[in-house]
Motif scaffolding. Structure first.
Motif, short mmCIF file in Angstrom:
data_model
loop_
_atom_site.label_atom_id
_atom_site.label_comp_id
_atom_site.label_asym_id
_atom_site.label_seq_id
_atom_site.Cartn_x
_atom_site.Cartn_y
_atom_site.Cartn_z
N THR A 6 0.82 -1.21 0.00
CA THR A 6 0.00 0.00 0.00
C THR A 6 0.86 1.26 0.00
O THR A 6 0.62 2.19 -0.78
CB THR A 6 -0.95 0.00 1.21
OG1 THR A 6 -1.78 -1.17 1.15
CG2 THR A 6 -1.82 1.25 1.23
N ALA A 7 1.87 1.29 0.85
CA ALA A 7 2.75 2.46 0.92
C ALA A 7 3.52 2.63 -0.38
O ALA A 7 3.71 3.75 -0.86
CB ALA A 7 3.72 2.33 2.10
N GLU A 9 2.55 1.68 -3.40
CA GLU A 9 1.60 2.16 -4.40
C GLU A 9 1.36 3.66 -4.23
O GLU A 9 1.30 4.41 -5.22
CB GLU A 9 0.29 1.39 -4.32
CG GLU A 9 -0.66 1.73 -5.45
CD GLU A 9 -1.84 0.78 -5.52
OE1 GLU A 9 -2.89 1.26 -5.98
OE2 GLU A 9 -1.72 -0.39 -5.15
N GLU A 10 1.23 4.12 -3.00
CA GLU A 10 1.05 5.55 -2.74
C GLU A 10 2.27 6.35 -3.21
O GLU A 10 2.13 7.44 -3.76
CB GLU A 10 0.80 5.79 -1.25
CG GLU A 10 -0.55 5.31 -0.79
CD GLU A 10 -0.74 5.36 0.73
OE1 GLU A 10 0.17 5.83 1.45
OE2 GLU A 10 -1.80 4.92 1.18
N VAL A 13 2.08 6.63 -7.01
CA VAL A 13 1.07 7.64 -7.40
C VAL A 13 1.63 9.04 -7.17
O VAL A 13 1.47 9.94 -8.01
CB VAL A 13 -0.24 7.42 -6.63
CG1 VAL A 13 -1.20 8.59 -6.82
CG2 VAL A 13 -0.90 6.12 -7.06
N ASP A 14 2.30 9.23 -6.05
CA ASP A 14 2.90 10.53 -5.74
C ASP A 14 3.94 10.91 -6.80
O ASP A 14 3.97 12.05 -7.29
CB ASP A 14 3.54 10.49 -4.36
CG ASP A 14 4.00 11.85 -3.88
OD1 ASP A 14 3.27 12.84 -4.12
OD2 ASP A 14 5.09 11.93 -3.27
#
Length: 114
Positions: A6-7, A9-10, A13-14
């Motif tokens: 999850t981290a 993937e974030e 995206v960032d």
């Protein structure tokens, strides 16, 4: 380096949001995907899975979207800090987006992105 899915993937995206508008505005029918590793066991940071813009004729009528895949495991194995990871993810995104635009690995190497 360790980071859960999850981290990571974030972070991807960032980094995608930080790319220049001119680079991403032309992406038509492309999705970005984060996976742990390629199914075939290759050691890749990313993969462009689609038909380059320069090779398209009549395209987009019912076509599945092209995919740009960013692989988490290879990135984490190659990086020691989050700053290193961000730099590598940024480079991977630019590299794979370039393939969408029809820029091959040789040209990317000449430009310093391979």
């Amino acid at each position: 380096m360790e980071m859960d899915a999850t981290a990571f993937e974030e972070l991807v995206v960032d980094e995608l949001d930080r790319l220049p508008d001119e680079m991403v505005e032309g992406l038509d029918n492309v999705v970005f995907v984060v996976e742990d590793a390629p199914e075939d066991g290759e050691d890749l940071f990313g993969l462009y899975d689609g038909l380059a813009l320069t090779e398209r004729g009549q395209y987009g009528l019912g076509e599945l979207p092209d995919r740009i895949i960013v692989y988490r495991t290879a990135h984490l194995a190659a990086c020691e800090t989050e700053e290193d990871l961000r730099d590598e993810v940024h480079t991977t995104l630019v590299h794979e987006i370039a393939h969408f635009y029809g820029i091959d690995d040789e040209q990317l190497h000449e430009l310093g992105w391979a």
